[in-house]
Write a protein that holds these residues in place. Structure first.
Motif, PDB file in Angstrom:
ATOM      1  N   GLY A 107      -3.909   1.839  -0.849  1.00  0.00           N
ATOM      2  CA  GLY A 107      -3.084   2.806  -0.267  1.00  0.00           C
ATOM      3  C   GLY A 107      -3.382   3.950  -1.860  1.00  0.00           C
ATOM      4  O   GLY A 107      -2.998   5.665  -1.556  1.00  0.00           O
ATOM      5  N   SER A 115       0.687  -1.798   0.214  1.00  0.00           N
ATOM      6  CA  SER A 115      -0.104  -0.412  -0.120  1.00  0.00           C
ATOM      7  C   SER A 115       0.319   0.877  -0.454  1.00  0.00           C
ATOM      8  O   SER A 115       0.467   2.130  -0.602  1.00  0.00           O
ATOM      9  CB  SER A 115      -0.705  -0.577   1.137  1.00  0.00           C
ATOM     10  N   GLY A 116       2.284   0.868   0.252  1.00  0.00           N
ATOM     11  CA  GLY A 116       2.815   2.294   0.597  1.00  0.00           C
ATOM     12  C   GLY A 116       4.016   3.121  -0.419  1.00  0.00           C
ATOM     13  O   GLY A 116       3.233   4.076  -0.962  1.00  0.00           O
ATOM     14  N   ASP A 167       4.482   4.470   4.217  1.00  0.00           N
ATOM     15  CA  ASP A 167       3.943   2.882   4.795  1.00  0.00           C
ATOM     16  C   ASP A 167       2.781   2.907   5.659  1.00  0.00           C
ATOM     17  O   ASP A 167       2.715   1.193   5.746  1.00  0.00           O
ATOM     18  CB  ASP A 167       5.208   2.278   4.946  1.00  0.00           C
ATOM     19  N   SER A 219       0.000   4.496   5.496  1.00  0.00           N
ATOM     20  CA  SER A 219      -1.017   4.856   4.714  1.00  0.00           C
ATOM     21  C   SER A 219      -1.808   3.779   5.258  1.00  0.00           C
ATOM     22  O   SER A 219      -3.111   3.834   5.191  1.00  0.00           O
ATOM     23  CB  SER A 219      -0.631   4.646   2.821  1.00  0.00           C
ATOM     24  N   TYR A 233       1.123   4.080  -2.879  1.00  0.00           N
ATOM     25  CA  TYR A 233       0.752   5.779  -2.356  1.00  0.00           C
ATOM     26  C   TYR A 233       1.939   6.649  -2.760  1.00  0.00           C
ATOM     27  O   TYR A 233       1.353   7.695  -3.437  1.00  0.00           O
ATOM     28  CB  TYR A 233       0.572   6.118  -0.833  1.00  0.00           C
TER      29      TYR A 233
END
Lengths: 66, 494
Positions: free
Chosen positions: B287, B63-64, B303, B305, B67
């Motif tokens: 993310g 997800s990081g 990271d 997020s 993002y």
């Protein structure tokens, strides 16, 4: 023919690597996903399908469990 | 004590119980400890291999990266998918050789394949320096997840310490069996958490997946395609091919291959695992959602997020479930890594010094190496700064330098012998280390090259040089040995 079935394993590499530049765009959206992301998901699904076909064609998988 | 903390502690205790209970009814020897007596069927192999994919990276990094770096994050499911495709061809060959020669670790595989103890030592050393950063990242990730999910009640250091103790206890008692049983619990939890969050959050904030991406296209369209320089198409292609070859050479993945009870179990897994990897997409959805809902996270904070968005959206009890799943995504991979690293050191170093040691002595030494590795990783997780990031980037670069020796080893040709393999590996590793320390790019040497070539992963260049050196040294030593042996034969005839 079955002997060479493992050559089919090259196809996912062609889809994800060689053809990738064609897919590097946002539109059209397919199944709600931007085209590039859809392209990668498509090849992940096709990889499983191709592996299943290779498994079925592979003469080494005939007979009992090793 | 809040409800999130109670749930996280409960999950930790269940993991410890499952890890210890896994040894019930089994007489523990080195073979049982390291590879489960080569008795794992399709399901356990599936869970252990999938366990290497769904680590704290899925929670934080997946997800990081979506993002902070956008489409570049797609490299993760792509290389894992191609690794499974490759595995259909590579992995059965490894399993067959290992089964025939009673191999229980990666260094031992190379040692027996090339009939060279020196090569075994080189592989054990490279495996260790590639593994440590991975374990450290997991321990740090565990600390972040548990600390955030407990609303700061537990500090990251405290969480990492508890995680390291749990892993040490159940690995020394149960070996790979403890990892296998915890993998069942972990996959059930992460499946629920990631899919639920990945669907709920886009629908809750945007009304669906497509509206989410349309919103991203409005505010940050460059996040949905590859950049023209840097994390570009050529970076993506070279990285996914390189990592696909390296995936099963990571000591923990290699160990899982050795623990399978049949080739068929491994082939069946190759078919299903690409579909399972699609679940990483749900982490990306979270993310991407955070880009709009939790703006302003800079650098490494990207990271966080997933956790920040979860805490913003749900009650503490649900955050506790997410934290518990996050805890397991660290414990299972760490346990397999520590165990495979320890057995690798035992077979790579201890058995060279004490070739006639008993099974019991080997098991004791392997358990001592478990403590040694977890202690090093724990210390690094406390003091490691930028050096850690460098180590992590080069982990894959280092381990892929074993690829030429592995592939040539299948064919038993004169083009690669132990001398060539060692020379090639050392050359390739040197290039990767030099690149990691100096951030060397091809453009430094050839100022006019286009970015398409400059963006190619340097590990690729290292592999090419590795093969050239390996084959050259092998052919020279082959000719030299042939000449020497013909002289000896002539003298004997005379």
């Amino acid at each position: 023919m079955r002997k060479y079935s493992q050559l089919l394993l090259i196809i996912p590499f062609i889809g994800m690597c060689v053809l990738l530049p064609v897919a590097n765009r946002i539109e059209p959206y397919i199944l709600g996903l931007p085209f590039l992301l859809f392209w990668i998901v498509l090849w992940m699904i096709l990889s499983s399908v191709i592996l299943f076909i290779v498994y079925k064609l592979d003469p080494a998988n005939k007979g009992s469990e090793v | 004590m809040n409800s999130a903390l109670i749930i996280i502690f409960f999950v930790a205790l269940v993991a410890l119980y499952l890890g210890i209970r896994a040894t019930r009814g089994k007489e523990m020897n080195v073979n049982e400890f390291a590879v489960g007596n080569k008795g794992f069927g399709t399901l356990f192999v599936f869970l252990l291999i999938a366990g290497e994919v769904y680590t704290t990276f899925t929670f934080l990094g997946g997800s990081g990266w979506a993002y902070s770096k956008g489409a570049a994050a797609y490299y993760v499911p792509s290389y894992i998918c191609l690794a499974y495709v490759l595995s259909y061809w590579i992995v059965p060959k490894i399993w067959r050789f290992s089964n025939k020669h009673q191999v229980i670790s990666q260094p031992q595989y190379f040692m027996k394949n090339y009939n060279s103890k020196a090569l075994g030592v080189v592989v054990a050393f490279i495996g260790l320096i590639a593994l440590i950063p991975y374990i450290v990242i997991q321990l740090k990730g565990l600390g972040i997840i548990v600390s955030e999910a407990s609303y700061g009640t537990i500090s990251p250091l405290m969480a990492s310490t508890i995680g390291a103790i749990i892993v040490t206890i159940y690995v020394t008692i149960s070996g790979i069996h403890g990892s296998a049983w915890n993998a069942v619990l972990k996959d059930a939890m992460i499946l629920f958490v990631i899919v639920f969050l990945g669907i709920y959050i886009p629908y809750h904030y945007f009304g669906g997946i497509k509206p989410l991406f349309e919103a991203i296209q409005t505010v940050r369209p460059e996040a949905l395609t590859f950049a023209s320089e840097g994390l570009s198409k050529s970076w993506f292609i070279s990285t996914i091919v390189l990592n696909a070859f390296g995936f099963y050479l990571l000591p923990q993945s290699f160990t899982v291959v050795l623990s399978a009870k049949s080739e068929r179990a491994l082939k069946k897994n190759a078919i299903t695992l690409p579909l399972y990897t699609i679940l990483i997409l749900f982490a990306f959805f979270i993310g991407f959602s955070a880009i709009i809902q939790v703006p302003g996270l800079q650098g490494a904070d990207g990271d966080l997020s997933l956790l920040r968005l979860t805490m913003q959206t749900f009650d503490p009890w649900f955050v506790g479930i997410v934290g518990g799943a996050g805890l397991l995504t660290a414990l299972v991979p760490v346990s397999v890594m520590v165990m495979s690293g320890a057995v690798g050191l035992m077979t790579g170093f201890y058995k060279l010094i004490k070739p006639n040691s008993s099974d019991r002595q080997q098991l004791t030494v392997a358990k001592l190496f478990v403590l040694f590795i977890i202690l090093i990783a724990y210390v690094f997780s406390i003091i490691g700064g930028d050096a850690l990031a460098i180590l992590n980037i080069m982990s894959y670069g280092l381990i892929t330098q074993l690829v030429p020796a592995l592939i040539f080893g299948f064919f038993n040709t004169k083009f690669m012998n132990a001398y060539g393999a060692i020379a090639g590996i050392i050359t390739g590793v040197s290039i990767v280390l030099f690149n990691s320390i100096t951030s060397f790019k091809l453009v430094n040497m050839f100022p006019n090259i286009p970015s398409v070539i400059n963006d190619i992963n340097i590990g690729f260049v290292a592999i090419a040089v590795n093969i050239f050196i390996g084959v050259s040294v092998s052919l020279i030593t082959y000719i030299f040995v042939a000449r020497e042996s013909s002289k000896v034969i002539e003298e004997l005839v005379k």
